[in-house]
Design a protein around this motif. Structure first.
Motif, mmCIF file in Angstrom:
data_model
loop_
_atom_site.group_PDB
_atom_site.id
_atom_site.type_symbol
_atom_site.label_atom_id
_atom_site.label_comp_id
_atom_site.label_asym_id
_atom_site.label_seq_id
_atom_site.Cartn_x
_atom_site.Cartn_y
_atom_site.Cartn_z
ATOM 1 N N THR A 27 0.978 -0.706 -0.221
ATOM 2 C CA THR A 27 0.570 0.282 0.041
ATOM 3 C C THR A 27 0.966 1.225 0.076
ATOM 4 O OG1 THR A 27 -0.026 -0.338 2.764
ATOM 5 C CG2 THR A 27 -1.700 -1.546 1.145
ATOM 6 N N SER A 29 1.883 3.019 -2.413
ATOM 7 C CA SER A 29 0.931 4.753 -2.832
ATOM 8 C C SER A 29 -0.455 5.169 -2.380
ATOM 9 C CB SER A 29 1.121 3.866 -4.422
ATOM 10 O OG SER A 29 -0.476 3.180 -4.672
ATOM 11 N N THR A 30 -0.164 4.285 -1.698
ATOM 12 C CA THR A 30 -1.227 4.789 -1.250
ATOM 13 C C THR A 30 -1.379 6.419 0.531
ATOM 14 O OG1 THR A 30 -1.372 3.785 1.432
ATOM 15 C CG2 THR A 30 -2.222 3.170 -0.830
ATOM 16 N N TYR A 31 0.675 6.172 0.497
ATOM 17 C CA TYR A 31 1.179 7.150 1.975
ATOM 18 C C TYR A 31 1.600 8.214 1.004
ATOM 19 C CZ TYR A 31 0.849 2.590 4.407
ATOM 20 O OH TYR A 31 0.288 1.576 4.265
ATOM 21 N N THR A 32 1.204 9.091 2.140
ATOM 22 C CA THR A 32 2.516 10.580 2.036
ATOM 23 C C THR A 32 3.387 10.479 2.369
ATOM 24 O OG1 THR A 32 0.262 12.251 1.625
ATOM 25 C CG2 THR A 32 2.410 13.226 3.007
ATOM 26 N N SER A 51 3.596 14.286 -1.896
ATOM 27 C CA SER A 51 1.836 13.320 -2.363
ATOM 28 C C SER A 51 2.722 11.955 -2.494
ATOM 29 C CB SER A 51 1.568 13.973 -2.929
ATOM 30 O OG SER A 51 2.035 14.162 -4.363
ATOM 31 N N ARG A 52 1.741 11.682 -2.317
ATOM 32 C CA ARG A 52 1.272 9.833 -2.603
ATOM 33 C C ARG A 52 1.571 9.313 -4.165
ATOM 34 N NH1 ARG A 52 -3.569 10.854 0.237
ATOM 35 N NH2 ARG A 52 -4.947 11.301 -1.748
ATOM 36 N N ASN A 53 1.155 10.545 -4.801
ATOM 37 C CA ASN A 53 1.476 10.788 -6.701
ATOM 38 C C ASN A 53 2.834 11.253 -7.078
ATOM 39 O OD1 ASN A 53 1.148 12.730 -6.849
ATOM 40 N ND2 ASN A 53 -1.055 12.682 -8.095
ATOM 41 N N ASN A 73 6.932 4.568 -6.852
ATOM 42 C CA ASN A 73 6.207 3.838 -6.094
ATOM 43 C C ASN A 73 5.796 2.309 -6.421
ATOM 44 O OD1 ASN A 73 4.989 5.703 -4.608
ATOM 45 N ND2 ASN A 73 3.123 6.365 -6.164
ATOM 46 N N THR A 99 -1.135 7.827 6.211
ATOM 47 C CA THR A 99 -1.814 7.195 6.006
ATOM 48 C C THR A 99 -3.091 8.620 5.552
ATOM 49 O OG1 THR A 99 -3.342 6.588 7.366
ATOM 50 C CG2 THR A 99 -2.318 5.601 7.731
ATOM 51 N N ILE A 100 -3.901 7.589 4.323
ATOM 52 C CA ILE A 100 -5.108 8.565 3.924
ATOM 53 C C ILE A 100 -5.887 8.748 5.123
ATOM 54 C CG2 ILE A 100 -7.030 8.663 2.877
ATOM 55 C CD1 ILE A 100 -5.582 6.771 0.276
#
Length: 121
Positions: A27, A29-32, A51-53, A73, A99-100
């Protein structure tokens, strides 16, 4: 998630180092992601975040233009490229993940163990 920071070491003033932080799990790619540092006897300070992306990055004012955060990622990794290092950059550097679900943008949920960076004058 487990975070493993590496790449620290001893470098002369004006030199460069690249820190890496590898994350476990699927997971990432879901974390800052962020980097922080703590010098002896001082509080932990924010260094940079991404940022995540990977599109949006922030850096502390004293590090803008010298430190660059990036991530891959596909490799579950975040990096901190440090240049023009100064003795005052000496600290233990930590990577962290938010986390998100974390509502507070200043709080991070997972922390790595830290890697020592020492800059000699």
């Amino acid at each position: 998630v487990q975070l493993q920071a590496s790449g620290g070491g001893l470098v002369q003033a004006g030199g460069c180092l690249r820190l890496s932080c590898a994350a476990s799990g699927r997971t990432f790619s879901t974390y800052t992601m962020g980097w922080f540092r703590q010098a002896p006897g001082k509080e932990r300070d924010f260094v940079a975040s991404i940022s995540r992306n990977g599109i949006t990055t922030y850096a502390a004012d004293s590090m803008k233009g010298r430190f660059t955060i990036s991530r891959d990622n596909a490799k579950n990794s975040v990096y901190l490229q440090m240049s023009s290092l100064k003795p005052e950059d000496t600290a233990v550097y930590y990577c962290a993940a938010r986390t998100i679900l974390q509502a507070d943008p200043g709080k991070y949920d997972y922390w790595g163990q830290g890697t020592q960076v020492t800059v000699s004058s």
